[in-house]
Write a protein that holds these residues in place. Sequence first.
Motif, PDB file in Angstrom:
ATOM      1  N   GLN A 113       1.636   4.801   9.341  1.00 35.91           N
ATOM      2  CA  GLN A 113       1.804   5.519   7.703  1.00 35.91           C
ATOM      3  C   GLN A 113       3.259   4.381   7.953  1.00 35.91           C
ATOM      4  OE1 GLN A 113       2.348   8.972   6.868  1.00 35.91           O
ATOM      5  NE2 GLN A 113       4.720   8.561   5.618  1.00 35.91           N
ATOM      6  N   TRP A 115       5.908   2.954   5.452  1.00 36.79           N
ATOM      7  CA  TRP A 115       7.299   2.733   4.188  1.00 36.79           C
ATOM      8  C   TRP A 115       7.868   1.703   3.759  1.00 36.79           C
ATOM      9  CZ3 TRP A 115      12.126   3.879   4.273  1.00 36.79           C
ATOM     10  CH2 TRP A 115      12.544   4.555   5.894  1.00 36.79           C
ATOM     11  N   VAL A 124       4.348   3.942   0.522  1.00 35.91           N
ATOM     12  CA  VAL A 124       3.845   4.446   1.212  1.00 35.91           C
ATOM     13  C   VAL A 124       2.677   4.365   1.536  1.00 35.91           C
ATOM     14  CG1 VAL A 124       3.296   6.738   2.462  1.00 35.91           C
ATOM     15  CG2 VAL A 124       5.500   6.404   1.248  1.00 35.91           C
ATOM     16  N   LYS A 126      -0.936   4.439   3.932  1.00 36.69           N
ATOM     17  CA  LYS A 126      -1.352   5.693   5.076  1.00 36.69           C
ATOM     18  C   LYS A 126      -2.787   4.638   4.973  1.00 36.69           C
ATOM     19  CE  LYS A 126       1.208   9.830   3.392  1.00 36.69           C
ATOM     20  NZ  LYS A 126       0.874  11.442   2.862  1.00 36.69           N
ATOM     21  N   GLN A 156       4.265  12.277  -3.211  1.00 37.04           N
ATOM     22  CA  GLN A 156       3.178  10.989  -3.534  1.00 37.04           C
ATOM     23  C   GLN A 156       2.057  11.198  -4.700  1.00 37.04           C
ATOM     24  OE1 GLN A 156       2.023  11.127   0.311  1.00 37.04           O
ATOM     25  NE2 GLN A 156       4.353  11.079   1.742  1.00 37.04           N
TER      26      GLN A 156
END
Length: 295
Positions: A113, A115, A124, A126, A156
Amino acid sequence: MKMTLNSLAWVLVLAGFGTTSVWAQVQSDAMPSMDHSMMNHDSMQGQGGPAPVDARDPHAYSGGYTLETGPYALPGTRQLRMADEHNFGSILFNRLERGYGRNNSSSTIYDTQLWFGRDYDRLVIKAEGDMDRGKVQEARTEVLWGHAVAPFWDAQAGLRYDSGGIEPERKWLTLGVQGISPYWFEVDAAAYVGESGRTALRLGAEYEILFTQKLILQPRVEVNFYSQDDTAREIGSGLANGTAGLRLRYEINRQFAPYVGVEGSGKFGKTADLARNSGANTSDTRWVAGVRFWY
């Protein structure tokens, strides 16, 4: 004798009542009536009295000086900024490991992840996948906008992209939450809306059990639900699959920690039926060894 006792009791009761009445009257005479204006808080003044007429406004900023004006202002663009005015970034490889399953099968798993942004709003990314012999077998990538909605919690929203060895690829709209629940469970939950009315739900949680400040056991579980059958990707409706594992890591420092562990995975319901029809296994247990790091 009986009449005498009853008479004595009535005398005592009347004597007590009279005493109470007399005492109440004495208190009433001794205490003057209270003027209700004495309790008017609007008429009350502070201990130090009113402020001087020429006193500085307590709500003014530093007597009129600002970061851009005044004798103490620095030339050029403003250099002094609050922490929440700066952009920060981080990348976490929560799992970068090699897994060994049945029949000497092995693969490389990554779960990362990234950010970048400020305290309240940030980008963000992932990425989670499974690679075998240099080829991605299954991968999920999400590009999200995260916004802090409460202490320890971010909402999110963005896009999810499924790719890998199984065709066709899928695209989803994403809406989820990520944060730390009471009792320090790290939660990552998201709902997805895809093409042709498909919807999905992913729930993940993990926890850290500290044996020492460096030796940490991390249980982790994740499950996936789908609203429709997707035979092209061998996914059935309902509870499709899930994983549960334990990883024991040793933090050489806070940013670098090798680990070993075991993880079990399974397919359920219609997804398991599709796997059986294609000759694939519906469950697997594998040993893992890897490293967790961030910077």
